[in-house]
Design a protein around this motif. Structure first.
Motif, PDB file in Angstrom:
ATOM      1  N   LEU A 159      15.639  -0.607  24.719  1.00 29.01           N
ATOM      2  CA  LEU A 159      14.487  -0.576  23.803  1.00 29.01           C
ATOM      3  C   LEU A 159      14.843  -1.181  22.459  1.00 29.01           C
ATOM      4  CD1 LEU A 159      13.050   2.981  24.564  1.00 29.01           C
ATOM      5  CD2 LEU A 159      12.112   0.771  25.268  1.00 29.01           C
ATOM      6  N   ARG A 160      16.071  -0.924  22.024  1.00 33.76           N
ATOM      7  CA  ARG A 160      16.508  -1.486  20.741  1.00 33.76           C
ATOM      8  C   ARG A 160      16.549  -3.010  20.811  1.00 33.76           C
ATOM      9  NH1 ARG A 160      21.434  -2.874  18.343  1.00 33.76           N
ATOM     10  NH2 ARG A 160      21.493  -2.537  16.067  1.00 33.76           N
ATOM     11  N   ARG A 161      17.073  -3.548  21.933  1.00 33.90           N
ATOM     12  CA  ARG A 161      17.100  -5.004  22.089  1.00 33.90           C
ATOM     13  C   ARG A 161      15.685  -5.572  22.145  1.00 33.90           C
ATOM     14  NH1 ARG A 161      21.611  -4.056  25.580  1.00 33.90           N
ATOM     15  NH2 ARG A 161      20.223  -4.004  27.377  1.00 33.90           N
ATOM     16  N   MET A 162      14.804  -4.872  22.893  1.00 33.39           N
ATOM     17  CA  MET A 162      13.423  -5.345  22.993  1.00 33.39           C
ATOM     18  C   MET A 162      12.727  -5.317  21.640  1.00 33.39           C
ATOM     19  SD  MET A 162      12.183  -3.545  26.540  1.00 33.39           S
ATOM     20  CE  MET A 162      10.486  -4.064  26.282  1.00 33.39           C
ATOM     21  N   SER A 163      12.998  -4.279  20.862  1.00 39.76           N
ATOM     22  CA  SER A 163      12.344  -4.177  19.560  1.00 39.76           C
ATOM     23  C   SER A 163      12.848  -5.241  18.600  1.00 39.76           C
ATOM     24  CB  SER A 163      12.565  -2.786  18.962  1.00 39.76           C
ATOM     25  OG  SER A 163      13.927  -2.577  18.651  1.00 39.76           O
ATOM     26  N   LEU A 164      14.141  -5.586  18.716  1.00 42.32           N
ATOM     27  CA  LEU A 164      14.697  -6.622  17.850  1.00 42.32           C
ATOM     28  C   LEU A 164      14.209  -8.014  18.271  1.00 42.32           C
ATOM     29  CD1 LEU A 164      18.377  -5.366  17.377  1.00 42.32           C
ATOM     30  CD2 LEU A 164      16.474  -5.212  15.764  1.00 42.32           C
ATOM     31  N   ASP A 165      13.967  -8.165  19.599  1.00 43.19           N
ATOM     32  CA  ASP A 165      13.448  -9.453  20.072  1.00 43.19           C
ATOM     33  C   ASP A 165      11.995  -9.659  19.640  1.00 43.19           C
ATOM     34  OD1 ASP A 165      15.833 -10.041  21.268  1.00 43.19           O
ATOM     35  OD2 ASP A 165      15.234  -9.327  23.255  1.00 43.19           O
ATOM     36  N   ALA A 166      11.288  -8.544  19.469  1.00 43.58           N
ATOM     37  CA  ALA A 166       9.897  -8.642  19.019  1.00 43.58           C
ATOM     38  C   ALA A 166       9.877  -8.977  17.528  1.00 43.58           C
ATOM     39  CB  ALA A 166       9.166  -7.337  19.263  1.00 43.58           C
ATOM     40  N   GLY A 167       8.899  -9.772  17.122  1.00 45.28           N
ATOM     41  CA  GLY A 167       8.826 -10.147  15.711  1.00 45.28           C
ATOM     42  C   GLY A 167       7.493 -10.754  15.352  1.00 45.28           C
ATOM     43  N   VAL A 168       7.343 -11.081  14.072  1.00 44.21           N
ATOM     44  CA  VAL A 168       6.113 -11.684  13.587  1.00 44.21           C
ATOM     45  C   VAL A 168       6.476 -12.874  12.709  1.00 44.21           C
ATOM     46  CG1 VAL A 168       6.024 -10.073  11.637  1.00 44.21           C
ATOM     47  CG2 VAL A 168       3.950 -11.282  12.339  1.00 44.21           C
TER      48      VAL A 168
END
Length: 562
Positions: free
Chosen positions: A416-425
């Motif tokens: 989840l941490r990797r997924m959250s870091l991959d997400a961005g704006v």
């Protein structure tokens, strides 16, 4: 109705299980006898190590091995007592007594059968590789340490000690400190001889039953030299009559936790073993759900005969495949070969020294720990290395099932941490020819997953923008959206609109649109027309807002039109 019937039939034995037996019966017969020879010392050793006794280990290998072979979902899986199960059973025996083993076996069997009927066979694929390797290493350490008391000839009665710690490492230390030295050197010598023979024979040929040969050599030497080593002792000369173990409400309540742990382990290890077997040779597909039903029935039957819970045994299954097994007939032969031992050679088996069995398990435990695999895990990623180490340490220190649960939780956290870091704006320049007032329009592209672990951080970056009249949100690159992400997006739209900033949303995927409508994100927009499928249309509408604002001479964000 027909679909239900097909689902039920897929979980039951059928003629196709033995379709090639006319051509393969010789290979299956040889493989079954070979596996039976290999399984004999392991069944005895695992029974002794669990605290249930050699008899329970032998009964489990025969009864559970036969039932799992007939009803299981793999053509070459060999089932019986295993080291991982010993790790879970030893504390149960220490806390609830030997009688609890059969009860736990029946309860766990019922749970595993239900899991198979509910089609949960593929859930093992959700367990990350570092977790599997972590508890494999932990199991290897525990099994090795559990053999130290037998390896040094520890006897609670003669040593003056009453009990050993339930923790394998502490118990190993206590037994080594309590025995009389140098008398302990004799059982240690037996362990060393077994280890040398097994290692030497495995290097000569992988097809030799090294553990069986080592046991025979050491047992004959002990008898010939009349060495004072503790032996297995009297074994039954026939299988006991089946009977229902204690199953009253108080017993079931007290053993429900252990039974769930045993069921989880039985399911996990059996499915992993079947997967390994399928990768070793082309022996047909594995029906994971039927495998669970078969393993559940195996533990159920084993419990009725006073045995232990069973699982698919990776080492014995590998021997079966390497010996040329093609159908489940080989596993059936393995069980029948062990049955012959009970009726024809129980008196001889009773003479096997416990130290020799300890040597077999020490070598087996050592082989479970592959240094090359450990190095690969540790060199992969920092997160996977941490998950591996945490799982292994907790397995050794506390409990196998707890370790698997924490390992999966840790792996999920890092994922989840990797997924959250991959997400961005990203704020993007407006497409097309620049127009007056473009500086008051902000175009944001949201990438990745807009879910609970990333939503607030991403949308806070948009909410912090100042000096704009219109915000355009591009959602076409959002791969995943959950309720938290949709709710946070609705809160962002509401907050911006309250500040007088018009929000336009572009490129919502159809599954996401239904969620956004249900949560209220779409309803938070100032006007239904503020939802767009094309970026050019959204930008044109944003520029029209800015143009009308300038024409009216309004302050930024003052107009309320569509």
């Amino acid at each position: 109705m027909m679909r239900v019937k097909r689902n039920i039939l897929s979980l039951l034995p059928n003629r196709s299980d033995y379709s090639g037996l006319k051509k393969t019966w010789r290979a299956d017969l040889v493989a079954g006898i070979t596996v039976g020879i290999v399984a004999l010392p392991l069944a005895l050793a695992f029974g002794v190590s669990s605290g249930a006794g050699a008899e329970a280990g032998l009964i489990t290998a025969i009864v559970a091995g036969l039932v799992a072979a007939v009803f299981g979902g793999s053509n070459v899986q060999v089932s019986g007592p295993t080291g991982a199960m010993v790790v879970v059973l030893a504390p149960i025996v220490a806390s609830h007594g030997i009688a609890a083993v059969a009860t736990v076996s029946v309860m766990a069997g019922i749970i595993v059968v239900i899991a198979g009927a509910l089609r949960l066979g593929r859930t093992v694929s959700y367990i990350p590789w570092p977790v599997i390797e972590g508890f494999t290493v932990g199991i290897g350490v525990i099994i090795f340490m559990q053999q130290v008391p037998s390896a040094v000839g520890f006897n609670a009665e003669t040593s003056g000690a009453t009990t050993l710690s339930s923790n394998a490492i502490v118990a190993a230390w206590q037994s080594a400190a309590a025995v009389a030295w140098p008398a302990a050197l004799l059982p240690l010598a037996a362990v060393l001889v077994v280890a040398i023979i097994m290692i030497a024979l495995s290097r000569i040929s992988g097809k030799l039953p090294a553990s069986f040969i080592a046991i025979v050599v050491v047992t004959l030497a002990v008898i010939a030299l009349r060495l004072p080593l503790d032996a297995i002792g009297e074994l039954p000369t026939s299988l006991p009559a089946p009977s229902m173990p204690p199953m009253d409400l108080a017993v079931i309540t007290s053993l429900m936790g252990p039974a769930l742990a045993v069921a989880a382990l039985a399911a996990i290890e059996s499915l992993l073993s079947a997967r390994v077997a399928a990768s070793m040779a082309d022996t047909g597909p594995v029906n994971s759900d039927r495998e669970l039903v078969g393993q559940g029935l195996a533990s159920l039957a084993s419990g009725f005969f006073g045995g232990m819970p069973a699982t698919g045994a990776i080492a014995r299954t590998a021997v079966n495949v390497r010996s040329g097994a093609k159908t489940r007939a080989s596993a059936i032969v393995h069980a029948l070969a062990l049955l012959i031992v009970v009726y024809a050679a129980a008196g001889v088996v009773a003479l096997i020294p416990l130290a020799a069995l300890a040597g077999v398990l020490m070598v087996t435990a050592t082989r479970m720990i592959s240094l090359s695999v450990v190095r690969r895990v540790l060199r992969s990623t920092r997160a996977d290395a941490i998950v591996f180490i945490v799982t292994a340490v907790i397995t050794v220190s506390f409990d196998l099932i707890v370790a698997v649960g924490i390992g999966i939780a840790a792996a999920a956290f890092f994922t989840l941490r990797r997924m959250s870091l991959d997400a961005g704006v990203q704020r993007e320049p407006l497409p097309g020819t620049p127009a007056p007032g473009d500086d008051r329009i902000a175009l944001f592209r949201i990438d990745g997953s807009l879910f609970f672990a990333a939503a607030e951080r991403i949308l806070d970056e948009i909410n912090d923008q100042r000096g704009v009249e219109v915000v355009v949100l591009r959602l076409s690159q959002v791969r995943q959206l959950d309720a938290t992400g949709a709710h946070t997006l609705a809160e962002l739209v509401t907050a911006l609109e309250r500040r007088g900033v018009t929000v336009l949303i572009k490129g919502v995927r159809e599954p996401h649109l239904r969620l956004l409508e249900a949560i209220g994100a779409i309803g938070s927009l100032r006007h239904p027309n503020h939802l767009f499928g094309e970026l050019d249309d959204a930008i044109a509408h944003a520029r029209s807002h800015v143009t009308r604002s300038d024409e009216r001479g309004a302050t930024p964000g003052a107009q309320a039109g569509a």
